[in-house]
Each structure stands twice: as structure tokens, then as C-alpha cells.
Scaffold this motif. Structure first.
Motif, PDB file in Angstrom:
ATOM      1  N   LEU A 307      52.138  40.138  48.386  1.00 41.47           N
ATOM      2  CA  LEU A 307      52.266  38.556  48.415  1.00 41.47           C
ATOM      3  C   LEU A 307      53.366  38.130  49.292  1.00 41.47           C
ATOM      4  O   LEU A 307      53.148  36.777  49.845  1.00 41.47           O
ATOM      5  CB  LEU A 307      52.586  38.303  46.967  1.00 41.47           C
ATOM      6  N   GLY A 308      54.348  38.706  49.396  1.00 43.74           N
ATOM      7  CA  GLY A 308      55.418  38.364  50.432  1.00 43.74           C
ATOM      8  C   GLY A 308      54.942  38.281  51.777  1.00 43.74           C
ATOM      9  O   GLY A 308      55.680  37.514  52.715  1.00 43.74           O
ATOM     10  N   GLU A 309      53.863  38.696  52.187  1.00 44.10           N
ATOM     11  CA  GLU A 309      53.393  38.823  53.707  1.00 44.10           C
ATOM     12  C   GLU A 309      52.928  37.537  54.054  1.00 44.10           C
ATOM     13  O   GLU A 309      52.765  37.091  55.122  1.00 44.10           O
ATOM     14  CB  GLU A 309      52.326  39.942  53.823  1.00 44.10           C
ATOM     15  N   PHE A 310      52.229  36.694  52.943  1.00 49.05           N
ATOM     16  CA  PHE A 310      51.722  35.455  53.217  1.00 49.05           C
ATOM     17  C   PHE A 310      51.868  34.135  52.466  1.00 49.05           C
ATOM     18  O   PHE A 310      51.218  33.095  52.364  1.00 49.05           O
ATOM     19  CB  PHE A 310      50.252  35.543  53.384  1.00 49.05           C
ATOM     20  N   HIS A 311      53.445  34.353  51.935  1.00 51.03           N
ATOM     21  CA  HIS A 311      53.983  33.308  51.067  1.00 51.03           C
ATOM     22  C   HIS A 311      55.270  33.095  51.546  1.00 51.03           C
ATOM     23  O   HIS A 311      56.095  34.110  51.792  1.00 51.03           O
ATOM     24  CB  HIS A 311      53.804  33.491  49.615  1.00 51.03           C
ATOM     25  N   ALA A 361      38.925  47.528  39.410  1.00 50.08           N
ATOM     26  CA  ALA A 361      40.413  46.770  39.908  1.00 50.08           C
ATOM     27  C   ALA A 361      40.722  46.949  41.228  1.00 50.08           C
ATOM     28  O   ALA A 361      41.108  46.241  42.140  1.00 50.08           O
ATOM     29  CB  ALA A 361      41.477  47.321  39.060  1.00 50.08           C
ATOM     30  N   CYS A 362      40.530  48.411  41.593  1.00 51.55           N
ATOM     31  CA  CYS A 362      40.769  48.567  43.201  1.00 51.55           C
ATOM     32  C   CYS A 362      40.088  47.817  44.025  1.00 51.55           C
ATOM     33  O   CYS A 362      40.269  47.513  45.078  1.00 51.55           O
ATOM     34  CB  CYS A 362      40.807  50.039  43.203  1.00 51.55           C
ATOM     35  N   ALA A 363      38.600  47.900  43.716  1.00 49.08           N
ATOM     36  CA  ALA A 363      37.600  47.239  44.730  1.00 49.08           C
ATOM     37  C   ALA A 363      38.130  45.772  44.856  1.00 49.08           C
ATOM     38  O   ALA A 363      38.155  45.238  45.765  1.00 49.08           O
ATOM     39  CB  ALA A 363      36.399  47.302  44.076  1.00 49.08           C
ATOM     40  N   ALA A 368      40.559  41.474  48.225  1.00 41.12           N
ATOM     41  CA  ALA A 368      41.235  40.186  47.926  1.00 41.12           C
ATOM     42  C   ALA A 368      41.718  39.524  49.470  1.00 41.12           C
ATOM     43  O   ALA A 368      41.757  38.122  49.233  1.00 41.12           O
ATOM     44  CB  ALA A 368      41.931  40.076  46.992  1.00 41.12           C
ATOM     45  N   GLY A 369      42.147  40.026  50.173  1.00 40.21           N
ATOM     46  CA  GLY A 369      42.834  39.711  51.345  1.00 40.21           C
ATOM     47  C   GLY A 369      44.174  38.644  50.912  1.00 40.21           C
ATOM     48  O   GLY A 369      44.890  39.119  49.993  1.00 40.21           O
ATOM     49  N   HIS A 370      44.050  37.346  51.529  1.00 33.97           N
ATOM     50  CA  HIS A 370      45.149  36.420  51.023  1.00 33.97           C
ATOM     51  C   HIS A 370      44.760  35.572  50.304  1.00 33.97           C
ATOM     52  O   HIS A 370      45.414  34.682  49.870  1.00 33.97           O
ATOM     53  CB  HIS A 370      45.569  35.774  52.301  1.00 33.97           C
ATOM     54  N   HIS A 371      43.597  35.932  49.361  1.00 35.04           N
ATOM     55  CA  HIS A 371      43.353  34.973  48.187  1.00 35.04           C
ATOM     56  C   HIS A 371      43.780  35.324  46.925  1.00 35.04           C
ATOM     57  O   HIS A 371      43.480  36.311  46.138  1.00 35.04           O
ATOM     58  CB  HIS A 371      41.627  35.091  48.061  1.00 35.04           C
ATOM     59  N   VAL A 377      42.872  38.421  39.651  1.00 34.13           N
ATOM     60  CA  VAL A 377      42.096  39.257  38.881  1.00 34.13           C
ATOM     61  C   VAL A 377      42.036  40.743  39.066  1.00 34.13           C
ATOM     62  O   VAL A 377      41.742  41.508  37.933  1.00 34.13           O
ATOM     63  CB  VAL A 377      40.405  38.671  39.240  1.00 34.13           C
ATOM     64  N   GLY A 378      42.125  41.118  39.945  1.00 35.43           N
ATOM     65  CA  GLY A 378      42.242  42.617  40.206  1.00 35.43           C
ATOM     66  C   GLY A 378      43.383  43.385  39.590  1.00 35.43           C
ATOM     67  O   GLY A 378      43.336  44.226  38.956  1.00 35.43           O
ATOM     68  N   LEU A 379      44.589  42.614  39.509  1.00 37.70           N
ATOM     69  CA  LEU A 379      45.710  43.020  38.907  1.00 37.70           C
ATOM     70  C   LEU A 379      45.557  43.203  37.243  1.00 37.70           C
ATOM     71  O   LEU A 379      45.850  43.816  36.699  1.00 37.70           O
ATOM     72  CB  LEU A 379      46.798  42.187  39.287  1.00 37.70           C
TER      73      LEU A 379
END
Length: 466
Positions: A307-311, A361-363, A368-371, A377-379
Motif C-alpha cells: 500500500l505504501g508503494e502507491f499512497h 484470497a491469494c487470487a 488487485a494491483g493498485h485497486h 476483499v482479498g485480505l
């Protein structure tokens, strides 16, 4: 302790109020302990990355997991010899010491002190995990999974809210002169000390020691009624004896299956492993807990870094707090439902359901990319899969081994689980830096496949199936 084992055992009617009191107390301390563990862990990777770099962030997280695993050994020895109360209190006290050391590491920017602090901080997780077994000691056979899951679920109240308070804790302690990102660990220390104090004062009578006295009393009752107690280590026979005692059924004449005697000093990890390796159901229980934890730690530990990569830096803590809160809700909020399904459908079907959820979850997270909503949802699915494997696996293990080695087998399970999670945490940072988050989730999915094969493997007895 001799004095505990010679205390008159409660009769069947007296067990229910003791169990209710135990569950209420464990519920309370799980809330407190859940706050302590989660508020620190939620910023652990960020603090480590700030002090030592991204590649080392996973190692710092894994240090807490390793600490929880290693501490399971001495804590299990204390529990085996003296009961649940002192063992859980010592684990929380060690976690509090770890929190203090992490704060000092942040102030001095000392990498060795950071790792030592995170290692000891794992004591909080050791206590929270071992507490679920205390709920099983006096539980009726048909309610074991539900009562174990209730203690697991209690962590939700504190753990879901804790990440969202990380930023507030950090701002508050910054005014006290503490370094950035160290404040949550200061709050963790206070929570662990409080949980240890509550357990020491009020976890009386000790559920494990009470269960041992009941087991000894059933043997004496069987012999006194004219029957010959036949020692057995068969889990089904032990469960049948416990069910009879819980229902108040009179002892019958003739040979009866006696529960295993109270654990002796020699009934340690080695003895537990000797029993577990001969029992397919016990092996599946340990594998389910370990693999579920491995996948959860691998993906969850690097999600804040992802998350820190794109926020922007100033926005990442609130976003991390929200995503991890929902993930932890997935882990704990539906635990009572998972426990109910485990008692109704069986242990193995719920483990298989957990495997499928982990793969989903892994899928979802990996694509998810940056979405951020899709990643969330995956988490959440990751948390649900962990819950299924944890509750069903822990219940299956606890009822698949004899009383004499049960605490040691439970400690062995937490040891294996801890090292599996530590391996995942240690490698996750390197995989993240070399190949990225999608590859990390793919490798986590691959790690689930051996558990799927083990859970689908035919077994020879109905007892193993349950």
C-alpha cells in the motif's frame, strides 16, 4: 502441583459454572491482549522499514512470529507443570518487555535491539494463541469447537479497532518525546501488563488443573464401583468418558476406558511428537494450523508495504489501519460461525473450506494491483481462510491426542505454526523487493496445495474423520 491435584474434584454439576467463568475471563483478556498484539504489529513492518529498509521489514515481522514460536516451548512447560494461569501470565509479561525494547530501538535506531524487542514481543501472540486451548479443557465434546472459537472471536473486539488507533497512539506519544511509529508499542506494553494481571488474579480455579482432577476422579469412581480401570490413550475413548461425566451418567461395572493420567514432567514436546506422528488426525490438525498461518503471515505482512508503494506517506497509516482492520475482522468476527460449522459438519470439511478460501484470497489480492477495495476483499478472504484452518485444526488436534500429552501437543502445534509463519515473514520481504506483491501471493497459494492433498487423503477410522 501436588496440592492442586489432591484438591477434591468438582462434581459434574460444578463444571459448567467453572467453564462459564473461565470463558468470560478468557474473553476479557483476549480483548486486551488483541489490542496489545495488533496495535504494535500493524506498524511493525513500517517501523522496521524506516530503521533498516524494506528488505529487512519482513525479517522484523518474522522475529515476532519466531518469538511467539520459541516462547511456546517454555510456556508449555509452565502450563504442563503448573496450569494455564501462570503460563499465560508469563507469556504476556515477556511480550510487555518486548514492547519496551522496541520503543528503545526506535529511539536509538538500533537494528539488533529492534529484532530482540520484536522477538520478545511475540510473547503477546503466544498468550493469545494458547488461551484458545484453555477454553477446551472443561468443554463438553459436542461444544469444543464453538467454545474454542468464542475465545478466538473475542480478539476481534480489540484487534479490529487497534490498527485504526495506531495513528492516534503515535501522535499522542510523539508529544511525550517518543520517536515516530514507536507509540503503538508503548500502548501494547500497557495492554500486556494489564492482561497478565487479570489472569493472575482471577483465573481460578485453573481449567487445566481442574480437568486433571476430574480425570483422576473418574478413574477412582470406576474402580470404586467395581470396575477395573483400563488405561487408554485412544482419543475416542477419552471423549466418551468425558461425555459420560458431563452428562452425570453413572459408572458401569467391568472394564472402563480411563482417561490418561495427569501429565508428568517427561510429557514434553518429544513425547507429544511421538504421539502426533502416529495419528493422521493429529497430523492434519497441526498441518492445517501451520499452513493457514504461513499463508496469512506471508500476504498480510507485506500488504502495508504494498500500500505504501502507491499512497503518499502522510496517508498510508489510516489506509493501512482500515485494510488491516477488515482483514482482522475476517480472521475473528465469524469465528463462532466457523466453530458451529466445525461441530456440525466435522473438522475435515471445514479445513477443506479454509483451504479453498485461502486460494481465493491469494487470487483476489494478487490481481488487485493498485485497486485498494479489491485488495481489501482479498485480505478479508485471507482472514476467513485462516479462521477456518485455525479453529478446525486446533479442535481436531486437541481431541486426537490423550490427556497426558495434550498441553505439549498444543504447544508443539504453536511451535510449528510459529516457525511456518516466521519462514513466510522472513522470505516475504525479499520476494516483495525482487518480484513484487503478485508473485508473493502466487507463491503463498502454491504453499496451500500440500494441505489440500493431506485433507483429501482417505482415513481408516471414523474417529480420524471427525
Amino acid at each position: 502441583m501436588a496440592t492442586d491435584l489432591t484438591t477434591p474434584a468438582p462434581v459434574g454439576a460444578d463444571v459448567a459454572p467453572i467453564q462459564r467463568r473461565t470463558l468470560r475471563l478468557l474473553f476479557t483478556t483476549q480483548i486486551i491482549g488483541g489490542i496489545g498484539v495488533t496495535i504494535g504489529i500493524s506498524v511493525g513492518a513500517l517501523l522496521a522499514a524506516q530503521i533498516a529498509g524494506t528488505a529487512v521489514a519482513g525479517l522484523a515481522q518474522s522475529a515476532a512470529v519466531v518469538g511467539a514460536a520459541l516462547l511456546a516451548v517454555p510456556v508449555t512447560r509452565i502450563i504442563t507443570g503448573h496450569g494455564r494461569r501462570p503460563g499465560l501470565a508469563v507469556a504476556y509479561a515477556v511480550g510487555a518487555l518486548g514492547g519496551v525494547l522496541v520503543v528503545l530501538a526506535a529511539a536509538t535506531r538500533s537494528i539488533p535491539l529492534l529484532f530482540l524487542g520484536m522477538l520478545l514481543f511475540g510473547g503477546g501472540s503466544t498468550a493469545n494463541l494458547q488461551a484458545r486451548y484453555a477454553a477446551v479443557d472443561l468443554a463438553a465434546p459436542d461444544r469444543r469447537a464453538r467454545q474454542l472459537s468464542l475465545v478466538v472471536w473475542a480478539t476481534t473486539i480489540g484487534a479490529v479497532a487497534a490498527p485504526n488507533f495506531a495513528a492516534l497512539a503515535d501522535r499522542t506519544t510523539h508529544g511525550w518525546g517518543l520517536p515516530p511509529l514507536s507509540g503503538p508499542f508503548a500502548f501494547s506494553t500497557v495492554a500486556f501488563v494489564l492482561a497478565a494481571g487479570v489472569l493472575l488474579l482471577w483465573l481460578r480455579p485453573d481449567p487445566l488443573l481442574t480437568a486433571r482432577r476430574l480425570a483422576a476422579a473418574r478413574v477412582d469412581q470406576a474402580v470404586a464401583s467395581g470396575g477395573q480401570a483400563v488405561p487408554t490413550d485412544d482419543a475416542a475413548a477419552v471423549r466418551a468418558g468425558q461425555a459420560a461425566a458431563a452428562s452425570g451418567a453413572p459408572a458401569v461395572a467391568g472394564p472402563v476406558a480411563a482417561p490418561a493420567p495427569p501429565a508428568r514432567r517427561g510429557a514434553g514436546m518429544r513425547a507429544a511428537w511421538s504421539v502426533v506422528r502416529t495419528r493422521p488426525a493429529a497430523r492434519l490438525g497441526i498441518a492445517a494450523v501451520a499452513v493457514g498461518h504461513l499463508v496469512m503471515v506471508a500476504v498480510m505482512a507485506m500488504t502495508p508495504v504494498h500500500l505504501g508503494e502507491f499512497h503518499p506517506v502522510e496517508e498510508v497509516l489510516p489506509i493501512v489501519g482500515l485494510v488491516l482492520s477488515l482483514h482482522i475482522a475476517g480472521m475473528y468476527a465469524l469465528a463462532p460461525v466457523v466453530g458451529w460449522l466445525t461441530d456440525r459438519l466435522g473438522r475435515r470439511p471445514v479445513i477443506l473450506g479454509g483451504v479453498g478460501t485461502l486460494l481465493a484470497a491469494c487470487a483476489v489480492a494478487g490481481t488487485a494491483g493498485h485497486h485498494t477495495p479489491r485488495l481489501t476483499v482479498g485480505l478479508v478472504l485471507l482472514g476467513l481462510g485462516w479462521s477456518a484452518t485455525m479453529v478446525a485444526g486446533s479442535t481436531l488436534l486437541s481431541e486426537s491426542v490423550p490427556d497426558a500429552v495434550r498441553p505439549s501437543a498444543q504447544g508443539l502445534s504453536d511451535l510449528v505454526m510459529g516457525f511456518a509463519g516466521a519462514l513466510a515473514g522472513a522470505l516475504s520481504g525479499f520476494v516483495m523487493e525482487l518480484s513484487g506483491y503478485p508473485v508473493l501471493t502466487l507463491l503463498a497459494a502454491v504453499a496451500v496445495t500440500p494441505l489440500l492433498a493431506l485433507a483429501l487423503r482417505p482415513v481408516g477410522t471414523a474417529d480420524e474423520e471427525d
